[in-house]
Write an enzyme that holds these catalytic residues in place. Structure first.
Site, mmCIF file in Angstrom:
data_model
loop_
_atom_site.group_PDB
_atom_site.id
_atom_site.type_symbol
_atom_site.label_atom_id
_atom_site.label_comp_id
_atom_site.label_asym_id
_atom_site.label_seq_id
_atom_site.Cartn_x
_atom_site.Cartn_y
_atom_site.Cartn_z
ATOM 1 N N ASP A 4 0.859 -1.165 0.000
ATOM 2 C CA ASP A 4 0.000 0.000 0.000
ATOM 3 C C ASP A 4 0.915 1.242 0.000
ATOM 4 O O ASP A 4 2.051 1.172 0.460
ATOM 5 C CB ASP A 4 -0.875 -0.049 1.259
ATOM 6 N N ASP A 6 -0.102 4.976 0.855
ATOM 7 C CA ASP A 6 -0.293 5.980 1.902
ATOM 8 C C ASP A 6 -0.442 5.343 3.283
ATOM 9 O O ASP A 6 -1.314 4.505 3.503
ATOM 10 C CB ASP A 6 -1.518 6.837 1.586
ATOM 11 N N ASP A 12 0.789 9.234 5.494
ATOM 12 C CA ASP A 12 -0.530 9.458 4.907
ATOM 13 C C ASP A 12 -0.900 10.937 5.003
ATOM 14 O O ASP A 12 -1.177 11.449 6.082
ATOM 15 C CB ASP A 12 -1.567 8.604 5.637
ATOM 16 N N GLN A 48 -6.589 5.566 -4.871
ATOM 17 C CA GLN A 48 -6.439 7.018 -4.988
ATOM 18 C C GLN A 48 -7.785 7.630 -5.364
ATOM 19 O O GLN A 48 -7.967 8.171 -6.466
ATOM 20 C CB GLN A 48 -5.349 7.363 -6.011
ATOM 21 N N CYS A 91 -11.361 -2.860 -8.570
ATOM 22 C CA CYS A 91 -9.973 -2.673 -8.129
ATOM 23 C C CYS A 91 -9.840 -1.989 -6.777
ATOM 24 O O CYS A 91 -8.854 -2.217 -6.073
ATOM 25 C CB CYS A 91 -9.153 -1.944 -9.190
HETATM 26 MG MG LIG Z 1 -2.924 3.126 3.526
HETATM 27 ZN ZN LIG Z 2 -11.015 1.024 -9.036
#
Ligand SMILES: [Mg+2]
Ligand SMILES: [Zn+2]
Length: 190
Positions: A4, A6, A12, A48, A91
């Site tokens: 991952d 952030d 973050d 995002q 996703c």
């Molecule tokens: Mg995260």
């Molecule tokens: Zn997606």
């Protein structure tokens, strides 16, 4: 190994579109260096939704991601979801799509991947894809997310310790088929 972004690789900063605000998490550079030296592919799997919300432009996101690579080195794959919950995509974590996509780019099975993240969504995505999930909690991680995590590590160094274990000896040239880390990670195709 799939990270991952952030709260895991970098601090973050919600909906950050400013590359100057990118700050690696403690141990990130060392952890990634050890993985790269052990020939373990590294990738990013990141939600995002700021892009879908119009808070971060695709170009700003690209600049932030470029800064991440400038500070932490190149990744073998980036799998990015730019949707939001209401989009119903396959996703956005906790859906498994990013893990499946990154594994496909790396040409490995999701079952041979480790997903490292800071919240329950990351662990759910790992589970849904059949990957091993390791949670590295931050101050923002909820107690129930820690409680339900399949595995919890102190930090990224601890993650690498767990995955590589004793697999960090020098690998002789041409010995890739029997590379110790391949056995550790269960990369059956190698
Ligand atoms: Mg995260
Ligand atoms: Zn997606």
């Amino acid at each position: 190994m799939l990270f991952d972004r952030d709260g895991t690789l970098i601090r973050d900063v919600p909906y950050n579109g400013d590359p100057n605000r990118v700050e690696p998490m403690p141990g990130a550079l060392e952890a990634l260096g050890r993985l790269r030296r052990a020939d373990v592919p590294v990738a990013v799997v990141t939600n995002q939704s700021g892009v879908a919300k119009g808070l971060v432009s695709p170009d700003e996101m690209d600049q932030v991601n470029a800064k991440v690579e400038e500070l932490l080195g190149p990744f073998d794959a980036w799998a990015i979801c730019v949707h939001d919950d209401a989009d119903g995509c396959t996703c956005r974590k906790p859906a498994p799509g990013l893990v499946i996509r990154a594994a496909a780019v790396l040409d490995v099975s999701p079952r041979d991947c480790v997903v490292v993240g800071d919240i329950g969504r990351d662990m759910e995505a790992a589970r849904a894809a059949g990957a091993r999930g390791i949670l590295v909690p931050t101050a923002l991680t909820l107690p129930e997310e820690i409680e339900h995590a399949p595995e919890v590590a102190d930090d990224l160094i601890d993650v690498v310790d767990r995955v590589l274990t004793d697999a960090e000896g020098p690998v002789p040239a041409g010995a890739r088929i029997s590379a110790p880390w391949a056995r550790t990670m269960g990369w059956s195709r190698w």
